[in-house]
Design a protein around this motif. Structure first.
Motif: not given
Length: 251
Positions: A15, A17-18, A21, A23, A158-159, A161-162, A165-166, A181
């Motif tokens: 959490s 870091w996320e 991002v 969504f 979705e995790t 995905y994040r 992108i990170l 992205t």
């Protein structure tokens, strides 16, 4: 799974870091700086990516104009933005629909995304961003927690995905980040399909853990290979499910 239970599963180190991002479409821009059509496109994009609007579903311009209290002009512009992003298909004399999922499109998108992410992986291995390994370890721990829960498929996808992108952000290459992205948003619906089963999520989590270990030991070629393997296996499952759900033609 109750939403509160899922939230508890996600209340972890990742959490930290996320939150960086967003969504949605235009994730690299502040909402107040977006035009009205862009804001509408972002809202509709969220619905499509979240599954509230199904593939093939008709999109009514007047209904959206009423909902957002605008004329049909901004709605049409928003739909053209979503068409450019691959989320909406505009059909002559029939209007707009949510883009159908296609095995051919998936193959094309993932070939490009896999190539871009290999660039990301090699850049990260060379630079050794100080937050990279802590972020990956926390992300993998989140994936391992979510993987066995029957109703955590969307949260798992979705995790991932994040995480992608990170990783792209940590290269410092903004153009690469924007390209990845956009492709990741276009492939997210396929990712959710390919990671729908517990078995597939558990396999994916293993590959993420192995890739993180390869990065720690400096084995770049193994890291690249594991990354491609993970993408290919999820794609193969999505293609299999798309083929199974396709209507069969009569002989």
């Amino acid at each position: 799974m109750h939403p509160k239970d899922l939230a508890a599963l996600q209340d972890d180190l990742f959490s930290t870091w996320e939150g960086a991002v967003a969504f949605r479409l235009f994730a690299d821009q502040d909402i107040p700086t977006l035009t009205v059509p862009e804001q509408i496109a972002a809202r509709l994009g969220d619905r499509i990516l979240g599954g509230q609007m199904a593939p093939g579903e008709r999109i009514g311009e007047q209904e959206l104009a009423d909902e957002f209290s605008v004329s049909r002009g901004p709605i049409r512009e928003a739909l053209r933005i979503l068409e450019r992003e691959g989320l909406v298909t505009i059909l002559a004399r029939r209007g707009a629909i949510v883009t159908e999922l296609s095995a051919t499109e998936l193959s094309e998108l993932l070939d490009i995304r896999a190539g871009l992410f290999e660039v990301v992986v090699r850049k990260l291995a060379a630079s050794q961003h100080p937050e990279l390994l802590p972020m990956l370890r926390a992300g993998v721990a989140r994936l391992q927690t979510l993987a066995p829960h029957p109703e955590a498929g969307d949260a798992y996808a979705e995790t991932t995905y994040r995480l992608l992108i990170l990783c792209a952000r940590m290269t410092g290459n903004r153009r690469l980040q924007r390209m990845l992205t956009a492709l990741s948003l276009q492939t997210l619906r396929y990712s959710k399909l390919g990671l729908a089963s517990i078995e597939r999520r558990q396999r994916s989590a293993v590959l993420w853990a192995q890739a993180t270990e390869a990065l720690e030991t400096g084995d770049v070629e193994r890291l690249v290979s594991l990354t491609r393997q993970r993408i290919d296996e999820s794609a193969a499952e999505a293609v299999r499910l798309l083929a199974a759900s396709a209507p069969r033609s009569r002989p």
